[in-house]
Write an enzyme that holds these catalytic residues in place. Sequence first.
Site, PDB file in Angstrom:
ATOM      1  N   TRP A   1     -87.546  -1.911 -11.046  1.00  0.00           N
ATOM      2  CA  TRP A   1     -87.915  -0.954  -9.995  1.00  0.00           C
ATOM      3  C   TRP A   1     -88.918  -1.573  -9.025  1.00  0.00           C
ATOM      4  O   TRP A   1     -88.880  -1.340  -7.826  1.00  0.00           O
ATOM      5  CB  TRP A   1     -88.498   0.339 -10.598  1.00  0.00           C
ATOM      6  CG  TRP A   1     -87.425   1.329 -10.907  1.00  0.00           C
ATOM      7  CD1 TRP A   1     -86.841   1.547 -12.124  1.00  0.00           C
ATOM      8  CD2 TRP A   1     -86.783   2.225  -9.980  1.00  0.00           C
ATOM      9  NE1 TRP A   1     -85.879   2.528 -11.996  1.00  0.00           N
ATOM     10  CE2 TRP A   1     -85.834   2.963 -10.708  1.00  0.00           C
ATOM     11  CE3 TRP A   1     -86.924   2.476  -8.617  1.00  0.00           C
ATOM     12  CZ2 TRP A   1     -85.016   3.930 -10.103  1.00  0.00           C
ATOM     13  CZ3 TRP A   1     -86.119   3.447  -8.020  1.00  0.00           C
ATOM     14  CH2 TRP A   1     -85.172   4.152  -8.760  1.00  0.00           C
TER      15      TRP A   1
ATOM     16  N   ASN B   1     -97.549   7.361 -14.787  1.00  0.00           N
ATOM     17  CA  ASN B   1     -96.392   7.551 -13.913  1.00  0.00           C
ATOM     18  C   ASN B   1     -95.839   8.975 -13.949  1.00  0.00           C
ATOM     19  O   ASN B   1     -95.503   9.545 -12.917  1.00  0.00           O
ATOM     20  CB  ASN B   1     -95.292   6.554 -14.270  1.00  0.00           C
ATOM     21  CG  ASN B   1     -94.094   6.712 -13.360  1.00  0.00           C
ATOM     22  OD1 ASN B   1     -94.205   6.580 -12.141  1.00  0.00           O
ATOM     23  ND2 ASN B   1     -92.947   7.039 -13.933  1.00  0.00           N
TER      24      ASN B   1
ATOM     25  N   TRP C   1     -95.254  13.657   2.915  1.00  0.00           N
ATOM     26  CA  TRP C   1     -95.506  12.671   1.857  1.00  0.00           C
ATOM     27  C   TRP C   1     -96.474  11.573   2.294  1.00  0.00           C
ATOM     28  O   TRP C   1     -97.173  10.970   1.488  1.00  0.00           O
ATOM     29  CB  TRP C   1     -94.187  12.048   1.376  1.00  0.00           C
ATOM     30  CG  TRP C   1     -93.379  11.352   2.429  1.00  0.00           C
ATOM     31  CD1 TRP C   1     -92.371  11.884   3.183  1.00  0.00           C
ATOM     32  CD2 TRP C   1     -93.520   9.992   2.889  1.00  0.00           C
ATOM     33  NE1 TRP C   1     -91.869  10.948   4.065  1.00  0.00           N
ATOM     34  CE2 TRP C   1     -92.551   9.771   3.903  1.00  0.00           C
ATOM     35  CE3 TRP C   1     -94.343   8.937   2.524  1.00  0.00           C
ATOM     36  CZ2 TRP C   1     -92.418   8.549   4.564  1.00  0.00           C
ATOM     37  CZ3 TRP C   1     -94.207   7.714   3.184  1.00  0.00           C
ATOM     38  CH2 TRP C   1     -93.256   7.536   4.188  1.00  0.00           C
TER      39      TRP C   1
ATOM     40  N   TRP D   1     -93.307   7.441  -3.173  1.00  0.00           N
ATOM     41  CA  TRP D   1     -93.601   8.714  -2.486  1.00  0.00           C
ATOM     42  C   TRP D   1     -92.329   9.236  -1.820  1.00  0.00           C
ATOM     43  O   TRP D   1     -92.033  10.428  -1.872  1.00  0.00           O
ATOM     44  CB  TRP D   1     -94.728   8.531  -1.458  1.00  0.00           C
ATOM     45  CG  TRP D   1     -96.064   8.768  -2.113  1.00  0.00           C
ATOM     46  CD1 TRP D   1     -96.902   7.828  -2.626  1.00  0.00           C
ATOM     47  CD2 TRP D   1     -96.674  10.053  -2.358  1.00  0.00           C
ATOM     48  NE1 TRP D   1     -97.999   8.438  -3.180  1.00  0.00           N
ATOM     49  CE2 TRP D   1     -97.893   9.800  -3.025  1.00  0.00           C
ATOM     50  CE3 TRP D   1     -96.322  11.369  -2.088  1.00  0.00           C
ATOM     51  CZ2 TRP D   1     -98.756  10.830  -3.421  1.00  0.00           C
ATOM     52  CZ3 TRP D   1     -97.179  12.400  -2.480  1.00  0.00           C
ATOM     53  CH2 TRP D   1     -98.379  12.124  -3.138  1.00  0.00           C
TER      54      TRP D   1
ATOM     55  N   TRP E   1     -92.727  19.919   7.899  1.00  0.00           N
ATOM     56  CA  TRP E   1     -93.885  19.907   7.008  1.00  0.00           C
ATOM     57  C   TRP E   1     -94.929  20.873   7.531  1.00  0.00           C
ATOM     58  O   TRP E   1     -94.999  21.131   8.727  1.00  0.00           O
ATOM     59  CB  TRP E   1     -94.517  18.502   6.950  1.00  0.00           C
ATOM     60  CG  TRP E   1     -93.581  17.420   6.503  1.00  0.00           C
ATOM     61  CD1 TRP E   1     -93.065  16.425   7.279  1.00  0.00           C
ATOM     62  CD2 TRP E   1     -93.046  17.219   5.194  1.00  0.00           C
ATOM     63  NE1 TRP E   1     -92.242  15.617   6.538  1.00  0.00           N
ATOM     64  CE2 TRP E   1     -92.217  16.085   5.252  1.00  0.00           C
ATOM     65  CE3 TRP E   1     -93.184  17.883   3.976  1.00  0.00           C
ATOM     66  CZ2 TRP E   1     -91.528  15.596   4.150  1.00  0.00           C
ATOM     67  CZ3 TRP E   1     -92.507  17.410   2.874  1.00  0.00           C
ATOM     68  CH2 TRP E   1     -91.680  16.284   2.957  1.00  0.00           C
TER      69      TRP E   1
ATOM     70  N   GLU F   1     -88.071  -1.350 -15.658  1.00  0.00           N
ATOM     71  CA  GLU F   1     -89.150  -0.863 -14.784  1.00  0.00           C
ATOM     72  C   GLU F   1     -89.639  -1.996 -13.885  1.00  0.00           C
ATOM     73  O   GLU F   1     -89.979  -1.791 -12.725  1.00  0.00           O
ATOM     74  CB  GLU F   1     -90.315  -0.294 -15.599  1.00  0.00           C
ATOM     75  CG  GLU F   1     -89.974   0.980 -16.349  1.00  0.00           C
ATOM     76  CD  GLU F   1     -89.456   2.090 -15.433  1.00  0.00           C
ATOM     77  OE1 GLU F   1     -89.912   2.228 -14.295  1.00  0.00           O
ATOM     78  OE2 GLU F   1     -88.543   2.820 -15.883  1.00  0.00           O
TER      79      GLU F   1
HETATM   80  P1  FAD Z   1     -95.183   0.295 -17.016  1.00  0.00           P
HETATM   81  O1  FAD Z   1     -94.493   1.559 -17.374  1.00  0.00           O
HETATM   82  O2  FAD Z   1     -95.764  -0.513 -18.102  1.00  0.00           O
HETATM   83  O3  FAD Z   1     -94.147  -0.565 -16.153  1.00  0.00           O
HETATM   84  C1  FAD Z   1     -94.258  -1.978 -16.017  1.00  0.00           C
HETATM   85  C2  FAD Z   1     -94.321  -2.377 -14.565  1.00  0.00           C
HETATM   86  O4  FAD Z   1     -93.124  -1.998 -13.900  1.00  0.00           O
HETATM   87  C3  FAD Z   1     -95.430  -1.715 -13.786  1.00  0.00           C
HETATM   88  O5  FAD Z   1     -96.662  -2.376 -13.968  1.00  0.00           O
HETATM   89  C4  FAD Z   1     -94.906  -1.805 -12.361  1.00  0.00           C
HETATM   90  O6  FAD Z   1     -95.151  -3.083 -11.807  1.00  0.00           O
HETATM   91  C5  FAD Z   1     -93.418  -1.636 -12.550  1.00  0.00           C
HETATM   92  N1  FAD Z   1     -93.026  -0.238 -12.341  1.00  0.00           N
HETATM   93  C6  FAD Z   1     -92.956   0.751 -13.252  1.00  0.00           C
HETATM   94  N2  FAD Z   1     -92.508   1.893 -12.676  1.00  0.00           N
HETATM   95  C7  FAD Z   1     -92.299   1.605 -11.384  1.00  0.00           C
HETATM   96  C8  FAD Z   1     -91.830   2.362 -10.275  1.00  0.00           C
HETATM   97  N3  FAD Z   1     -91.477   3.658 -10.362  1.00  0.00           N
HETATM   98  N4  FAD Z   1     -91.754   1.745  -9.075  1.00  0.00           N
HETATM   99  C9  FAD Z   1     -92.089   0.444  -8.924  1.00  0.00           C
HETATM  100  N5  FAD Z   1     -92.525  -0.320  -9.944  1.00  0.00           N
HETATM  101  C10 FAD Z   1     -92.627   0.256 -11.156  1.00  0.00           C
HETATM  102  N6  FAD Z   1     -96.643   1.441  -8.792  1.00  0.00           N
HETATM  103  C11 FAD Z   1     -97.359   0.433  -8.299  1.00  0.00           C
HETATM  104  O7  FAD Z   1     -97.370  -0.651  -8.885  1.00  0.00           O
HETATM  105  N7  FAD Z   1     -98.103   0.583  -7.151  1.00  0.00           N
HETATM  106  C12 FAD Z   1     -98.139   1.761  -6.473  1.00  0.00           C
HETATM  107  O8  FAD Z   1     -98.807   1.857  -5.436  1.00  0.00           O
HETATM  108  C13 FAD Z   1     -97.409   2.867  -7.000  1.00  0.00           C
HETATM  109  N8  FAD Z   1     -97.454   4.081  -6.399  1.00  0.00           N
HETATM  110  C14 FAD Z   1     -96.727   5.128  -6.927  1.00  0.00           C
HETATM  111  C15 FAD Z   1     -96.761   6.379  -6.277  1.00  0.00           C
HETATM  112  C16 FAD Z   1     -96.044   7.457  -6.808  1.00  0.00           C
HETATM  113  C17 FAD Z   1     -96.060   8.786  -6.102  1.00  0.00           C
HETATM  114  C18 FAD Z   1     -95.296   7.289  -7.987  1.00  0.00           C
HETATM  115  C19 FAD Z   1     -94.511   8.432  -8.561  1.00  0.00           C
HETATM  116  C20 FAD Z   1     -95.261   6.063  -8.624  1.00  0.00           C
HETATM  117  C21 FAD Z   1     -95.955   4.971  -8.105  1.00  0.00           C
HETATM  118  N9  FAD Z   1     -95.924   3.699  -8.738  1.00  0.00           N
HETATM  119  C22 FAD Z   1     -96.649   2.666  -8.192  1.00  0.00           C
HETATM  120  C23 FAD Z   1     -95.005   3.433  -9.855  1.00  0.00           C
HETATM  121  C24 FAD Z   1     -95.561   3.640 -11.270  1.00  0.00           C
HETATM  122  O9  FAD Z   1     -96.196   4.889 -11.365  1.00  0.00           O
HETATM  123  C25 FAD Z   1     -96.544   2.555 -11.681  1.00  0.00           C
HETATM  124  O10 FAD Z   1     -95.994   1.277 -11.451  1.00  0.00           O
HETATM  125  C26 FAD Z   1     -96.865   2.644 -13.183  1.00  0.00           C
HETATM  126  O11 FAD Z   1     -97.384   3.919 -13.496  1.00  0.00           O
HETATM  127  C27 FAD Z   1     -97.870   1.575 -13.539  1.00  0.00           C
HETATM  128  O12 FAD Z   1     -98.259   1.673 -14.862  1.00  0.00           O
HETATM  129  P2  FAD Z   1     -97.856   0.570 -15.933  1.00  0.00           P
HETATM  130  O13 FAD Z   1     -98.243  -0.768 -15.407  1.00  0.00           O
HETATM  131  O14 FAD Z   1     -98.425   0.991 -17.224  1.00  0.00           O
HETATM  132  O15 FAD Z   1     -96.291   0.693 -15.916  1.00  0.00           O
END
Ligand code: FAD
Length: 477
Positions: free
Chosen positions: A287, A351, A369, A392, A315, A284
């Site tokens: 990502w 997420n 979006w 997004w 849209w 993650e």
């Molecule tokens: P964990 O599951 O603990 O993951 C660890 C770290 O991995 C996160 O803190 C983050 O830095 C990174 N990560 C995890 N999933 C993703 C992902 N899909 N994309 C990029 N990095 C990821 N994340 C953001 O940090 N900022 C945003 O503005 C953001 N906007 C989002 C918008 C949408 C529509 C969606 C579907 C997802 C978005 N995310 C965003 C990705 C993800 O939802 C969050 O990073 C995650 O929920 C953060 O929670 P956590 O720190 O507990 O994640």
Amino acid sequence: MASSTETSIVWLRDDLRLDDNPALSEAAALGMPLTVVYILDEDSEGVRPLGGATKWWLHHSLASLAGALEAKGSSLLLRRGPAEEIIRELAAETNARHLFWNRRYGQPERTVDAAVKAWATESGLQASSYQANLLFEPWTVRTGAGGPYKVFTPFWRACLAGADIRDPLQVPGTLPAPPKRTGTVQAGDTLDGWELLPSAPDWSGGLAAVWDPGEDGARRRLEDFLDGPAEEYGTGRNIPGVEGTSRLSPHLRFGEVSPFRVWRQIRRRYPNKVPADVGIFRSELGWREFCWHLLYTNPDLATRNYRPDFDRFEWEKPGKDELEAWQQGRTGYPFVDAGMRQLWQTGWMHNRVRMAAASFLVKNLLTDWRVGETWFWDTLVDADAASNPANWQWVAGSGADASPYYRIFNPVTQSKKFDAAGTYLRHFIPELADLDGKAIHEPWKSGVELAEYPRPLVDLPESRERALEAYQKLRDS
Ligand code: FAD
């Protein structure tokens, strides 16, 4: 007259930490009087102004950073304005000879940094920049043909194949004091003077109850996660009703913890073999790296479809009522509504629910979006210039390695599967707390008259068909 002693400057940006901060460590090692500055730059061209929730976070993060610097014999200088101008002024005021920063990867920020570096070189200042906030700098990861990656799995594989992830640097023991005020060094701004905190109304109570911005809070989150749910992350990360994820995202966003530190803490716990679930967590982080890779090569990711064919997508302009229903968590679909309320109350959304709430807006309401991205930008404490638009676009189908357009999250199915007991729904939608068992997933079928909770905004099968037709039209055009 400027100060006669030569000094140096560390310019902190999205790296609000003392730990593993190469720019700060290098400057400290130099031993010259040191100005540590943070610039609130809302003026440089193209720099995206912070949203409400990130402003709140920034205020508290800077307060925490200032305290940590003071404890080391330093202080934090605050200035507001176009960064290039501020740095020039500050360098003249303090007779600076060295300038240090950690690199940023967005186009407008890189343009500013390049201009500062060019000016520094001309003026005889030494400007040094470092890798601190990404494990893999975007330009270092290239396909066999030399281009950027467009698909996550080969990107991450390529990253790890050559991986030599450095160990994090320790917090400097002491920091050189700032230059003496000679009359030419202007005082900084006050944090309160920046008015980053909301007032009239102050909506930040829910954020303060959940978050602890700053380096200490970040360190605790990381340790709690590794001590707790990390080894069950593979399943726990899908259940919004439990704390199964790290919640490190806003801390990473502001650089209160470095990804090198996160990587190192995992390696330290598992020197021989990283358990599969912890490996999923690490991917993650991959990502996050991938999103920055995408932004680096597509600077207008927040405003332009990554896949240009989506420019023809038709849209629909959402009605004010529809959009407000989504924003306020009143769509009548509990999974979407609980998520949108979690976002409003705490500045963060799980997420899995982000994916479902975004899919509902883009597909069931056929809304561009960018409308949702903008709302998230304003309300998320982790609003990130790369991850927000990339995700997004992933949901919309217009992005890199995106979810296919025909994959339309069904909020009822998602809810039954990932919040079977309704724990998450009950927490954020008190109006539904008394509904028994499975009725909470589809309250309109419960037979209970709910005065406080709306009926569904749209019919799921019908709106799904409409979305698929719109997509088919795009494919046929
Ligand atoms: P964990 O599951 O603990 O993951 C660890 C770290 O991995 C996160 O803190 C983050 O830095 C990174 N990560 C995890 N999933 C993703 C992902 N899909 N994309 C990029 N990095 C990821 N994340 C953001 O940090 N900022 C945003 O503005 C953001 N906007 C989002 C918008 C949408 C529509 C969606 C579907 C997802 C978005 N995310 C965003 C990705 C993800 O939802 C969050 O990073 C995650 O929920 C953060 O929670 P956590 O720190 O507990 O994640």
